[in-house]
Design a protein around this motif. Structure first.
Motif, short mmCIF file in Angstrom:
data_model
loop_
_atom_site.label_atom_id
_atom_site.label_comp_id
_atom_site.label_asym_id
_atom_site.label_seq_id
_atom_site.Cartn_x
_atom_site.Cartn_y
_atom_site.Cartn_z
N THR A 44 76.24 43.82 68.04
CA THR A 44 74.91 44.18 67.11
C THR A 44 73.86 44.59 68.03
O THR A 44 73.76 43.65 69.39
CB THR A 44 74.33 43.16 66.04
N ASN A 45 73.16 45.65 67.85
CA ASN A 45 71.77 45.74 68.69
C ASN A 45 70.46 45.38 67.85
O ASN A 45 69.34 45.48 68.40
CB ASN A 45 71.74 47.41 68.94
N ASP A 46 70.79 44.55 66.85
CA ASP A 46 69.68 44.04 66.00
C ASP A 46 69.16 42.69 66.36
O ASP A 46 69.55 41.82 65.86
CB ASP A 46 69.87 44.07 64.39
N ALA A 47 68.77 42.60 67.83
CA ALA A 47 68.67 41.20 68.16
C ALA A 47 67.17 41.45 69.22
O ALA A 47 67.02 42.67 69.86
CB ALA A 47 69.74 40.96 69.28
N ALA A 259 70.02 37.19 66.79
CA ALA A 259 70.61 38.19 66.50
C ALA A 259 71.04 38.37 64.89
O ALA A 259 71.58 37.26 64.50
CB ALA A 259 72.10 38.30 67.46
N ASN A 260 70.82 39.59 64.47
CA ASN A 260 70.92 39.42 63.07
C ASN A 260 72.40 40.28 62.83
O ASN A 260 72.16 41.70 62.86
CB ASN A 260 70.03 40.61 62.44
N PHE A 261 73.32 39.74 62.66
CA PHE A 261 74.90 40.14 62.55
C PHE A 261 74.87 40.44 60.98
O PHE A 261 74.36 39.67 60.07
CB PHE A 261 75.87 39.15 63.17
N LYS A 262 75.69 41.47 60.67
CA LYS A 262 75.97 41.71 59.21
C LYS A 262 76.78 40.42 58.83
O LYS A 262 77.65 39.92 59.51
CB LYS A 262 76.84 42.89 59.30
N GLU A 263 76.98 40.44 57.45
CA GLU A 263 77.51 39.23 57.00
C GLU A 263 79.23 39.35 56.96
O GLU A 263 79.67 38.48 57.09
CB GLU A 263 77.26 39.09 55.32
N SER A 293 73.32 27.98 66.55
CA SER A 293 73.52 27.88 65.23
C SER A 293 73.23 29.21 64.30
O SER A 293 72.99 30.41 65.04
CB SER A 293 72.26 26.79 64.75
N LEU A 294 73.83 29.16 63.07
CA LEU A 294 73.70 30.19 62.37
C LEU A 294 72.57 29.80 61.06
O LEU A 294 72.76 28.58 60.59
CB LEU A 294 75.16 30.51 61.58
N SER A 295 71.95 30.70 60.69
CA SER A 295 70.94 30.46 59.60
C SER A 295 71.71 30.12 58.17
O SER A 295 72.81 30.77 57.76
CB SER A 295 70.13 31.87 59.49
N PRO A 296 70.88 29.34 57.46
CA PRO A 296 71.81 28.88 56.18
C PRO A 296 71.30 29.86 55.24
O PRO A 296 71.89 29.74 54.14
CB PRO A 296 70.96 27.64 55.85
N ALA A 297 70.69 30.83 55.52
CA ALA A 297 70.27 31.96 54.56
C ALA A 297 70.38 33.11 55.24
O ALA A 297 69.93 33.56 56.52
CB ALA A 297 69.05 31.60 53.67
N THR A 298 70.42 34.44 54.39
CA THR A 298 70.15 35.64 54.84
C THR A 298 68.71 35.98 55.28
O THR A 298 67.83 35.38 54.71
CB THR A 298 70.56 36.72 54.13
N GLY A 299 68.49 36.98 56.10
CA GLY A 299 67.04 37.25 56.69
C GLY A 299 66.17 37.47 55.43
O GLY A 299 64.85 37.29 55.27
N SER A 300 66.52 38.38 54.33
CA SER A 300 65.93 38.92 53.30
C SER A 300 65.31 37.63 52.50
O SER A 300 64.43 37.63 51.78
CB SER A 300 66.85 39.62 52.52
#
Length: 349
Positions: A44-47, A259-263, A293-300
């Motif tokens: 991803t380039n969303d980081a 880094a914001n990866f797609k689900e 770690s991974l976020s427990p919820a999506t960014g939205s």
């Protein structure tokens, strides 16, 4: 009729064919490499590079006397950043200190009074003993003269004199008891006043400490080592308690990447998984990290107005999940990074 090709035309023709073949082969190789990379890595380039950036706020209101930093300046923990005019707070602290000394002086006076009252109580107790002894003596005299009067061995006048003396002794004894009880009551009252003054001293100590803290808050210092950001103040400006004055980055803690990866990319992600990072500001350089770690919820879901799919027409949008990545580079390398830099992240499957 076919025209004969010249040497130059043949050279151009063969060169064009060779270039086309090399280009096609290169594109094929690149396509194979890209496909294999897609199979081996999630990218991803969303980081972005992240760091702790906290506001420096005022804890008291007042006019700024001096500013001792410049924008983008490196400061150490404890360095003075801003000085607020403290004359009002110093006057309040002096007044509170004087009130505290007055309360302590009242305690000394009460202790002296209690000592005096205890001495008076001791004297009244001695008077009780004396009055009790006189009363016992007069009772004996009265009993003796009563017997003599019954035997007609004394006169009525002498009997009446002894009876009057007994009544006086009884009254003196009762008066001594009342005086001693009054002295004990005055001691108890003074003790209660002393307790009230002690509580008042504690209150005034708290007030004086609060005013001293306010005086200390007029000097705003750097909480840790870091670089000061945008300056939003000027000398002579009136600021309010809680108002942000500037921002400071915390250089005592390591930076990290979000880094914001797609689900659809995070199914196999796990903590500790190695990560390769490239930063747009440093082309050609590769950095290393690992998934923290991974976020427990999506960014939205963390947005100010999270989407509600139960309202309006529904359009399915692939969500992104923030992944926190711990940088494994040494502090010298991390010092080159600036919060907010764009990065590209690759995670091996």
């Amino acid at each position: 009729m076919n025209k004969q090709l010249t040497t130059t035309d043949r050279f151009i023709l063969y060169g064009t064919r060779a270039a086309a073949l090399f280009t096609a082969a290169g594109l094929c190789c690149w396509g194979v490499w890209y496909c294999m990379r897609l199979l081996r890595y999630e990218e991803t380039n969303d980081a972005q590079i992240e760091a702790y950036i906290n506001p420096i706020s005022a804890r008291v209101s007042g006019y700024i006397s001096r500013i001792r930093f410049e924008e983008n300046q490196f400061v150490k923990a404890g360095d003075t950043l801003v000085i607020i005019d403290d004359r009002d707070y110093a006057a309040q602290a002096s007044e509170a200190a004087a009130a505290l000394e007055n309360a302590r002086a009242q305690t000394a006076l009460l202790e002296s009074r209690i000592t005096t009252l205890r001495n008076e109580a001791a004297v009244s107790a001695a008077r009780i003993d004396a009055a009790k002894a006189r009363l016992a003596h007069q009772q004996q005299e009265y009993q003796r003269f009563a017997n003599l009067l019954a035997e007609e061995s004394t006169t009525q006048q002498r009997y009446d004199n002894v009876k009057a003396a007994l009544d006086i002794a009884t009254s003196e004894y009762q008066a001594a008891l009342r005086d001693h009880a009054s002295a004990e009551a005055r001691i108890a009252e003074a003790a209660r006043q002393s307790a009230a003054v002690t509580a008042e001293i504690k209150r005034r100590e708290a007030v004086a400490e609060q005013h001293q803290l306010s005086v200390g808050y007029t000097v705003i210092r750097a909480p840790y080592n870091g670089r000061v950001g945008r300056k939003n103040i000027q000398e002579g400006q009136l600021i309010q308690a809680g108002q942000p004055l500037t921002f400071i980055s915390n250089d005592d803690t390591p930076k990290w990447v979000v880094a914001n990866f797609k689900e659809t990319q995070v199914q196999q992600f796990r903590a500790g998984q190695p990560v390769t990072i490239t930063v747009d500001a440093f082309p050609g350089e590769t950095f290393h990290g690992e998934i923290a770690s991974l976020s427990p919820a999506t960014g939205s879901r963390y947005s100010l107005l999270p989407p509600d799919n139960a309202t309006g027409n529904f359009v399915k949008i692939i969500q992104r999940i923030p992944v926190r990545i711990r940088l494994l580079e040494n502090p010298t390398v991390q010092a080159r990074f600036v919060a907010g830099m764009n990065a590209n992240v690759s995670v091996s499957k």
